[in-house]
Design a protein around this motif. Structure first.
Motif, PDB file in Angstrom:
ATOM      1  N   PHE A 243       3.787 -49.684  60.950  1.00  0.00           N
ATOM      2  CA  PHE A 243       3.585 -50.220  62.295  1.00  0.00           C
ATOM      3  C   PHE A 243       2.281 -49.681  62.882  1.00  0.00           C
ATOM      4  O   PHE A 243       2.003 -48.483  62.828  1.00  0.00           O
ATOM      5  CB  PHE A 243       4.763 -49.847  63.194  1.00  0.00           C
ATOM      6  N   TYR A 244       1.512 -50.592  63.477  1.00  0.00           N
ATOM      7  CA  TYR A 244       0.225 -50.240  64.073  1.00  0.00           C
ATOM      8  C   TYR A 244       0.261 -50.549  65.566  1.00  0.00           C
ATOM      9  O   TYR A 244       0.641 -51.651  65.964  1.00  0.00           O
ATOM     10  CB  TYR A 244      -0.907 -51.043  63.438  1.00  0.00           C
ATOM     11  N   SER A 245      -0.181 -49.608  66.357  1.00  0.00           N
ATOM     12  CA  SER A 245      -0.227 -49.851  67.801  1.00  0.00           C
ATOM     13  C   SER A 245      -1.403 -50.763  68.151  1.00  0.00           C
ATOM     14  O   SER A 245      -2.547 -50.496  67.774  1.00  0.00           O
ATOM     15  CB  SER A 245      -0.372 -48.530  68.561  1.00  0.00           C
ATOM     16  N   LEU A 246      -1.093 -51.830  68.846  1.00  0.00           N
ATOM     17  CA  LEU A 246      -2.114 -52.692  69.459  1.00  0.00           C
ATOM     18  C   LEU A 246      -2.092 -52.513  70.969  1.00  0.00           C
ATOM     19  O   LEU A 246      -2.651 -53.330  71.706  1.00  0.00           O
ATOM     20  CB  LEU A 246      -1.846 -54.159  69.095  1.00  0.00           C
ATOM     21  N   GLN A 247      -1.450 -51.445  71.401  1.00  0.00           N
ATOM     22  CA  GLN A 247      -1.204 -51.207  72.817  1.00  0.00           C
ATOM     23  C   GLN A 247      -2.446 -50.648  73.495  1.00  0.00           C
ATOM     24  O   GLN A 247      -2.931 -49.565  73.151  1.00  0.00           O
ATOM     25  CB  GLN A 247      -0.042 -50.219  72.978  1.00  0.00           C
ATOM     26  N   LYS A 248      -2.967 -51.397  74.448  1.00  0.00           N
ATOM     27  CA  LYS A 248      -4.099 -50.939  75.241  1.00  0.00           C
ATOM     28  C   LYS A 248      -3.714 -50.916  76.711  1.00  0.00           C
ATOM     29  O   LYS A 248      -2.978 -51.776  77.192  1.00  0.00           O
ATOM     30  CB  LYS A 248      -5.312 -51.849  75.046  1.00  0.00           C
ATOM     31  N   GLY A 249      -4.239 -49.961  77.425  1.00  0.00           N
ATOM     32  CA  GLY A 249      -3.977 -49.861  78.859  1.00  0.00           C
ATOM     33  C   GLY A 249      -2.894 -48.867  79.172  1.00  0.00           C
ATOM     34  O   GLY A 249      -1.908 -48.716  78.449  1.00  0.00           O
ATOM     35  N   ASP A 250      -3.092 -48.156  80.262  1.00  0.00           N
ATOM     36  CA  ASP A 250      -2.112 -47.167  80.717  1.00  0.00           C
ATOM     37  C   ASP A 250      -1.160 -47.797  81.715  1.00  0.00           C
ATOM     38  O   ASP A 250      -1.494 -48.793  82.363  1.00  0.00           O
ATOM     39  CB  ASP A 250      -2.844 -45.979  81.357  1.00  0.00           C
ATOM     40  N   PRO A 251       0.052 -47.216  81.814  1.00  0.00           N
ATOM     41  CA  PRO A 251       0.495 -45.942  81.239  1.00  0.00           C
ATOM     42  C   PRO A 251       0.965 -46.019  79.796  1.00  0.00           C
ATOM     43  O   PRO A 251       1.198 -44.989  79.165  1.00  0.00           O
ATOM     44  CB  PRO A 251       1.644 -45.548  82.153  1.00  0.00           C
ATOM     45  N   ALA A 252       1.137 -47.211  79.234  1.00  0.00           N
ATOM     46  CA  ALA A 252       1.758 -47.330  77.915  1.00  0.00           C
ATOM     47  C   ALA A 252       0.917 -46.695  76.813  1.00  0.00           C
ATOM     48  O   ALA A 252       1.458 -46.050  75.905  1.00  0.00           O
ATOM     49  CB  ALA A 252       2.009 -48.804  77.595  1.00  0.00           C
ATOM     50  N   GLU A 253      -0.404 -46.864  76.871  1.00  0.00           N
ATOM     51  CA  GLU A 253      -1.244 -46.302  75.812  1.00  0.00           C
ATOM     52  C   GLU A 253      -1.137 -44.787  75.776  1.00  0.00           C
ATOM     53  O   GLU A 253      -1.107 -44.174  74.695  1.00  0.00           O
ATOM     54  CB  GLU A 253      -2.696 -46.740  76.022  1.00  0.00           C
ATOM     55  N   SER A 254      -1.055 -44.172  76.939  1.00  0.00           N
ATOM     56  CA  SER A 254      -0.987 -42.707  76.993  1.00  0.00           C
ATOM     57  C   SER A 254       0.374 -42.164  76.578  1.00  0.00           C
ATOM     58  O   SER A 254       0.464 -41.058  76.039  1.00  0.00           O
ATOM     59  CB  SER A 254      -1.319 -42.226  78.412  1.00  0.00           C
ATOM     60  N   GLU A 255       1.438 -42.924  76.811  1.00  0.00           N
ATOM     61  CA  GLU A 255       2.763 -42.373  76.541  1.00  0.00           C
ATOM     62  C   GLU A 255       3.040 -42.208  75.051  1.00  0.00           C
ATOM     63  O   GLU A 255       3.911 -41.428  74.669  1.00  0.00           O
ATOM     64  CB  GLU A 255       3.851 -43.241  77.182  1.00  0.00           C
ATOM     65  N   ILE A 256       2.300 -42.906  74.195  1.00  0.00           N
ATOM     66  CA  ILE A 256       2.500 -42.770  72.756  1.00  0.00           C
ATOM     67  C   ILE A 256       1.500 -41.815  72.119  1.00  0.00           C
ATOM     68  O   ILE A 256       1.785 -41.218  71.080  1.00  0.00           O
ATOM     69  CB  ILE A 256       2.429 -44.155  72.061  1.00  0.00           C
ATOM     70  N   ARG A 257       0.342 -41.640  72.742  1.00  0.00           N
ATOM     71  CA  ARG A 257      -0.711 -40.831  72.145  1.00  0.00           C
ATOM     72  C   ARG A 257      -0.248 -39.388  71.941  1.00  0.00           C
ATOM     73  O   ARG A 257       0.194 -38.721  72.871  1.00  0.00           O
ATOM     74  CB  ARG A 257      -1.969 -40.863  73.016  1.00  0.00           C
ATOM     75  N   GLY A 258      -0.347 -38.929  70.702  1.00  0.00           N
ATOM     76  CA  GLY A 258       0.059 -37.567  70.365  1.00  0.00           C
ATOM     77  C   GLY A 258       1.548 -37.395  70.154  1.00  0.00           C
ATOM     78  O   GLY A 258       2.005 -36.316  69.776  1.00  0.00           O
ATOM     79  N   LYS A 259       2.318 -38.472  70.407  1.00  0.00           N
ATOM     80  CA  LYS A 259       3.780 -38.386  70.252  1.00  0.00           C
ATOM     81  C   LYS A 259       4.290 -39.409  69.234  1.00  0.00           C
ATOM     82  O   LYS A 259       5.463 -39.768  69.241  1.00  0.00           O
ATOM     83  CB  LYS A 259       4.457 -38.629  71.610  1.00  0.00           C
ATOM     84  N   GLU A 260       3.395 -39.840  68.368  1.00  0.00           N
ATOM     85  CA  GLU A 260       3.747 -40.901  67.422  1.00  0.00           C
ATOM     86  C   GLU A 260       4.970 -40.535  66.579  1.00  0.00           C
ATOM     87  O   GLU A 260       5.896 -41.334  66.419  1.00  0.00           O
ATOM     88  CB  GLU A 260       2.551 -41.215  66.521  1.00  0.00           C
ATOM     89  N   THR A 261       4.990 -39.322  66.023  1.00  0.00           N
ATOM     90  CA  THR A 261       6.105 -38.938  65.155  1.00  0.00           C
ATOM     91  C   THR A 261       7.380 -38.635  65.941  1.00  0.00           C
ATOM     92  O   THR A 261       8.468 -38.639  65.373  1.00  0.00           O
ATOM     93  CB  THR A 261       5.727 -37.725  64.298  1.00  0.00           C
ATOM     94  N   GLN A 262       7.243 -38.402  67.234  1.00  0.00           N
ATOM     95  CA  GLN A 262       8.444 -38.219  68.064  1.00  0.00           C
ATOM     96  C   GLN A 262       9.233 -39.523  68.137  1.00  0.00           C
ATOM     97  O   GLN A 262      10.464 -39.514  68.075  1.00  0.00           O
ATOM     98  CB  GLN A 262       8.036 -37.765  69.467  1.00  0.00           C
ATOM     99  N   TYR A 263       8.519 -40.629  68.251  1.00  0.00           N
ATOM    100  CA  TYR A 263       9.182 -41.928  68.365  1.00  0.00           C
ATOM    101  C   TYR A 263       9.377 -42.600  67.004  1.00  0.00           C
ATOM    102  O   TYR A 263      10.257 -43.446  66.859  1.00  0.00           O
ATOM    103  CB  TYR A 263       8.368 -42.844  69.277  1.00  0.00           C
ATOM    104  N   TRP A 264       8.549 -42.250  66.031  1.00  0.00           N
ATOM    105  CA  TRP A 264       8.618 -42.856  64.697  1.00  0.00           C
ATOM    106  C   TRP A 264       8.710 -41.726  63.680  1.00  0.00           C
ATOM    107  O   TRP A 264       7.729 -41.413  62.984  1.00  0.00           O
ATOM    108  CB  TRP A 264       7.389 -43.735  64.448  1.00  0.00           C
ATOM    109  N   PRO A 265       9.859 -41.081  63.567  1.00  0.00           N
ATOM    110  CA  PRO A 265       9.979 -39.864  62.747  1.00  0.00           C
ATOM    111  C   PRO A 265       9.726 -40.079  61.263  1.00  0.00           C
ATOM    112  O   PRO A 265       9.480 -39.106  60.544  1.00  0.00           O
ATOM    113  CB  PRO A 265      11.419 -39.404  63.008  1.00  0.00           C
ATOM    114  N   ARG A 266       9.760 -41.314  60.778  1.00  0.00           N
ATOM    115  CA  ARG A 266       9.450 -41.583  59.370  1.00  0.00           C
ATOM    116  C   ARG A 266       7.952 -41.472  59.087  1.00  0.00           C
ATOM    117  O   ARG A 266       7.527 -41.505  57.938  1.00  0.00           O
ATOM    118  CB  ARG A 266       9.923 -42.987  58.971  1.00  0.00           C
ATOM    119  N   GLY A 267       7.168 -41.330  60.141  1.00  0.00           N
ATOM    120  CA  GLY A 267       5.718 -41.266  59.958  1.00  0.00           C
ATOM    121  C   GLY A 267       5.088 -42.605  59.648  1.00  0.00           C
ATOM    122  O   GLY A 267       3.963 -42.664  59.123  1.00  0.00           O
ATOM    123  N   ASN A 268       5.775 -43.677  59.983  1.00  0.00           N
ATOM    124  CA  ASN A 268       5.273 -45.018  59.657  1.00  0.00           C
ATOM    125  C   ASN A 268       4.680 -45.734  60.859  1.00  0.00           C
ATOM    126  O   ASN A 268       4.708 -46.954  60.950  1.00  0.00           O
ATOM    127  CB  ASN A 268       6.380 -45.864  59.024  1.00  0.00           C
TER     128      ASN A 268
END
Length: 375
Positions: A243-268
């Motif tokens: 899965f690739y983020s196409l998410q641009k614009g805040d607050p959504a872009e910031s809420e995932i940055r640096g927390k990718e593995t928190q939400y996607w623990p498989r690292g995918n």
């Protein structure tokens, strides 16, 4: 019984409940009580368009110019407005954007039809779309929209979302080529090189349509359109895809940055959002995707205009352009709609999407040689 605003508000409630005939009757009652009631005329247009009654819907949709809270006003050009009546062969027509970026992407397709009438076509575009729309057929000159009148001669002008009225568009006559926008080849190849080791099904994702701080009237709609990140991720993160983020614009872009593995623990989950500057960058990345999954936002329009398989996660009271009771769109050949049920819950929608993703992976595994690379 004589309170027009109450009938308009009742119509709005019935529209959200998809009780469309009753909604139309309420709006008609409101305008019978107040023949200048702009909101009721405009709200009626949304029901007409949503139910596929384009013949009456497009003319009624012109009431938007008198509804100030939409944040759009008809530009006060000295040149006349063109709505299809005048002969434009040999004339110059300025097409100008309105409302959101997705609206510009959806309706810029009409530039080719204007050109086929013999006109010289000037298209205004927001800065973020300039690179992308330079690939659009039918445009003689592309200029950046800055709110002022272009210092260029033109004979007529038309807002992009009035073009369906100008061409008397019905569902069966919607201009819907498989592809009408194109990604920059150099940028596309650069992404291709960068992603070459990611061999699993590549899925671009958008879960949030952004926040418009100056448009209070759309806040409630945005809340219904957007999906909370934890719900979105929980619905898809176990699928064996990349899965690739196409998410641009805040607050959504910031809420995932640096927390990718928190939400996607498989690292995918892979996030290159910081490398996306404008829509031409997004387009190039999308062309390296197998499909895009998005809420109803500009990225969904972009992906479908590029001809990429696009799955739209659609709220129960969806936008008029997606019509009713169908999982495809006459506007985009590559689009599939996943609609909320009356319970307005996203989890069942994401469950259907996850099941279909697994089917796509299974089909893909049958048709390609296994790669030594993994995510």
């Amino acid at each position: 019984s004589d309170y027009a605003e109450a009938f308009n508000n009742r119509g709005n409630a019935l529209k959200v409940l998809k009780r469309f005939d009753e909604a139309l009757a309420s709006y008609d009652r409101a305008t019978a009580l107040n023949s200048d009631y702009v909101k009721a005329y405009f709200n009626k247009s949304l029901v007409l368009l949503s139910t596929g009654n384009f013949n009456q819907g497009w003319p009624q949709y012109e009431w938007r110019w008198k509804r100030a809270e939409l944040g759009v006003t008809l530009r006060p050009f000295s040149q006349p407005l063109w709505l299809g009546e005048q002969d434009i062969n040999g004339k110059t027509v300025l097409l100008h954007p309105e409302q959101g970026l997705g609206d510009t992407i959806q309706f810029c397709r009409y530039a080719k039809l204007v050109k086929e009438r013999g006109a010289n076509v000037i298209l205004e575009a927001p800065r973020s779309l300039m690179g992308l729309l330079s690939t659009l057929s039918g445009v003689d000159l592309l200029v950046e929209a800055d709110g002022t009148e272009p210092p260029i001669h033109f004979d007529f002008h038309c807002p992009l979302m009035s073009l369906p009225l100008a061409f008397k568009t019905e569902i069966q006559s919607i201009p819907s080529p498989d592809t009408y926008l194109f990604a920059n080849p150099d940028k596309t190849n650069a992404w291709k090189s960068k992603l070459c080791e990611h061999s699993k099904l590549r899925v671009g994702v958008v879960w949030n349509g952004g926040f418009r701080p100056n448009q209070l009237k759309v806040w409630a709609v945005n809340e219904r359109r957007n999906i909370e990140l934890d719900i979105f991720a929980a619905g898809l993160n176990e699928v064996d895809a990349c899965f690739y983020s196409l998410q641009k614009g805040d607050p959504a872009e910031s809420e995932i940055r640096g927390k990718e593995t928190q939400y996607w623990p498989r690292g995918n989950f892979i996030n290159y959002a910081d490398e996306i500057v404008d829509f031409s960058d997004t387009a190039a990345l999308i062309k390296n995707m197998d499909l895009v999954i998005s809420v109803d936002t500009s990225t969904a329009h972009l992906a479908a205009a590029l001809g990429t398989p696009t799955w739209v996660l659609n709220r129960f009271d969806s936008c008029w352009r997606w019509l009713q009771d169908r999982d495809d769109s006459p506007w985009y050949a590559s689009m599939k709609l996943y609609r909320q049920e009356a319970d307005r819950q996203w989890q069942p929608v994401l469950q259907r999407v996850a099941r279909d993703l697994i089917k796509e992976i299974e089909k893909r595994d049958l048709t390609r040689t296994p790669s030594p690379y993994t995510v």
